[in-house]
Design a protein around this motif. Structure first.
Motif, PDB file in Angstrom:
ATOM      1  N   TYR A  56      -6.843  -2.131   1.186  1.00  0.00           N
ATOM      2  CA  TYR A  56      -6.278  -1.948   2.512  1.00  0.00           C
ATOM      3  C   TYR A  56      -6.462  -0.506   3.001  1.00  0.00           C
ATOM      4  CZ  TYR A  56      -3.297  -2.826   6.534  1.00  0.00           C
ATOM      5  OH  TYR A  56      -2.833  -2.977   7.831  1.00  0.00           O
ATOM      6  N   THR A  87       0.820  -1.204   0.000  1.00  0.00           N
ATOM      7  CA  THR A  87       0.000   0.000   0.000  1.00  0.00           C
ATOM      8  C   THR A  87       0.855   1.256   0.000  1.00  0.00           C
ATOM      9  OG1 THR A  87      -1.808  -1.115   1.164  1.00  0.00           O
ATOM     10  CG2 THR A  87      -1.768   1.287   1.271  1.00  0.00           C
ATOM     11  N   GLN A 146      -3.590  -3.469  -2.210  1.00  0.00           N
ATOM     12  CA  GLN A 146      -3.229  -2.059  -2.033  1.00  0.00           C
ATOM     13  C   GLN A 146      -4.473  -1.186  -1.915  1.00  0.00           C
ATOM     14  OE1 GLN A 146      -1.282  -0.429  -5.470  1.00  0.00           O
ATOM     15  NE2 GLN A 146      -1.387   1.677  -4.741  1.00  0.00           N
TER      16      GLN A 146
END
Length: 477
Positions: free
Chosen positions: A335, A294, A332
């Motif tokens: 989250y 992320t 990514q």
């Protein structure tokens, strides 16, 4: 066959056997794996299965973040009274830092509820004019746009959502969608603000002739958590989803990963002591990996320019590129964000919104709440409507909680920002405001990191061709 030819064949065979054989000892991060002529010794089998379970548990976490996110969201809004599709939670007048939500913006009034097609059967949503509304299924997959990006084109309309396996009559007069899950996530936004939002209606199709009124609860006045766990209880959240929804609602590969660690549709999730210990170890490892993909994604498509990153890698709301699922991109996005719609993945000139985020300053250092920074927003900002910068807690991915304001954001539409003579803006971030710059300052907290999301509402061509670019955060101390 000559002796020479036979010798050559034996040599070739020996090379093939060597290439496909396993040595008697194989070093691994889990310890040495020992074999007798390729057959695992008893202690190796135990080590290997612990390793397999750990790896699968990590993969389950990374690949089911979308579902866990919505389970946690439902649990959160249920805790403050949104216990039925008839109840709609709204953020009046707009979202603030009082509750834990994944990257909300402070410029929007949100409305939300969860459809329960198992309890209600076919369900109707009536959206107001000039609205931007989305429905995603319980695995956080796109189902429908409603409003401006939907088939009613912003004129308002009635949408009918049918549960899995429904084979009953479908009346005329609705935009009809089938969904693979019984629970579905509804996000409502209306350009007319709260009064327009309260014209939205959600009711069972069976009540279409005389639907009961909806109840609206102001979530902006409440404190609660809507974000999935990063510890062992993450697996309990996912198990709840798997038990509730049809087997067919999930692809076989992810279902297989889940089944490998004891999460299935037809049995309670009850891991023994060995597996529980492995899951307790796996969750923080996986959460750490999720933070890496992320905050520092390695896919080149995630790089906008400089330190700025793009949250929708590949331009596909299904996270597909050349027929392959972008697994890291899916993790990514989910989250740190919510809501999936093609309108987000494919922002168009003058419509929708575009996003960029970073966790680093101009020197490549992590943004530090104890330091002070300046971000210069160059003139001629490419936003048809307006632009905004909101800042978030890197741990919770929610709006940063600071003493000075529940709205840690700066936006061009507020009328409070001070512009420079050339039309640029200097924005300041740090524990204390520079003298005389309080209107252009967001407070940060010593000892904590933070990250900004820049949003361009109605992005214009210079955003897309990058003839206009965001600058970096310059340390000023």
């Amino acid at each position: 066959m000559s002796e020479h030819t036979r010798a050559g064949m034996i040599s070739g065979l020996e090379e093939a056997v060597a290439s496909l054989s396993t040595p008697d000892t194989v070093s691994s991060p889990f310890g040495d794996l020992r074999f007798f002529d390729g057959v695992p010794l008893p202690e190796t089998a135990e080590t290997a299965y612990d390793a397999l379970d750990l790896m699968r548990a990590i993969e389950v976490f990374l690949n089911t973040v979308p579902g866990a996110s919505l389970v946690a969201f439902r649990n959160g809004i249920r805790s403050v009274g949104v216990t039925s599709p008839r109840v709609i939670g709204i953020t009046e007048p707009r979202a603030n830092s009082g509750a834990l939500f994944l990257t909300p913006n402070t410029e929007t009034t949100y409305g939300t509820t969860m459809l329960d097609l198992k309890a209600w059967g076919p369900t109707v949503i009536e959206v107001p004019e000039q609205s931007l509304c989305v429905v995603d299924d319980f695995w956080f997959r796109y189902v429908a746009d409603m409003g401006i990006a939907g088939p009613d084109r912003g004129e308002g309309g009635k949408y009918l959502f049918l549960p899995p396996g429904y084979d009953g009559d479908i009346p005329d007069g609705y935009f009809v969608y089938r969904t693979p899950t019984f629970t579905n996530f509804v996000v409502l936004r209306a350009l007319g603000g709260v009064p327009a939002m309260k014209r939205a209606r959600v009711y069972p199709l069976a009540e279409a002739a005389d639907p009961a009124p909806n109840e609206f609860i102001n979530l902006a006045e409440m404190t609660f958590n809507s974000i999935h766990a990063n510890d062992y209880t993450f697996y309990e959240e996912v198990a709840q989803l798997v038990r509730e929804e049809p087997v067919e609602a999930l692809d076989a590969e992810r279902a297989g990963q889940l089944a490998a660690i004891g999460i299935t549709h037809d049995a309670p999730f009850a891991p023994d002591a060995r597996l529980t210990a492995i899951l307790e170890k796996a969750a923080p490892i996986a959460a750490g990996l999720a933070r890496v993909v992320t905050y520092q994604p390695r896919d080149p498509d995630a790089v906008l320019y400089g330190s700025w990153r793009n949250g929708f890698v590949g331009g596909s709301y299904e996270f597909l590129r050349n027929g392959a699922r972008l697994l890291d991109a899916r993790t990514q996005f989910h989250y740190f964000a919510t809501v999936i719609t093609p309108a987000m993945a494919h922002a168009q000139v003058g419509a929708g919104s575009a996003y960029a985020y970073t966790v680093h300053d101009a020197n490549g250092d992590i943004l530090d709440g104890g330091r002070s920074y300046r971000l210069r927003i160059d003139p001629d900002q490419p936003a048809k409507s307006f632009w905004a910068v909101d800042i978030y807690d890197t741990q919770t991915r929610s709006l940063l909680v600071v003493p000075s304001t529940p709205y840690p954001a700066l936006a061009s539409n507020t009328g409070t920002l001070e512009a420079n003579a050339d039309g640029s803006y200097d924005l300041f971030f740090g524990p204390t405001a520079p003298a005389g710059k309080e209107s252009n300052w967001i407070e940060t907290l010593p000892g904590k990191s933070w990250f900004p999301l820049f949003r361009a509402y109605g992005p214009l061509e210079p955003w897309f061709d990058q003839s206009w670019r965001l600058n970096e955060f310059e340390p000023t101390d």
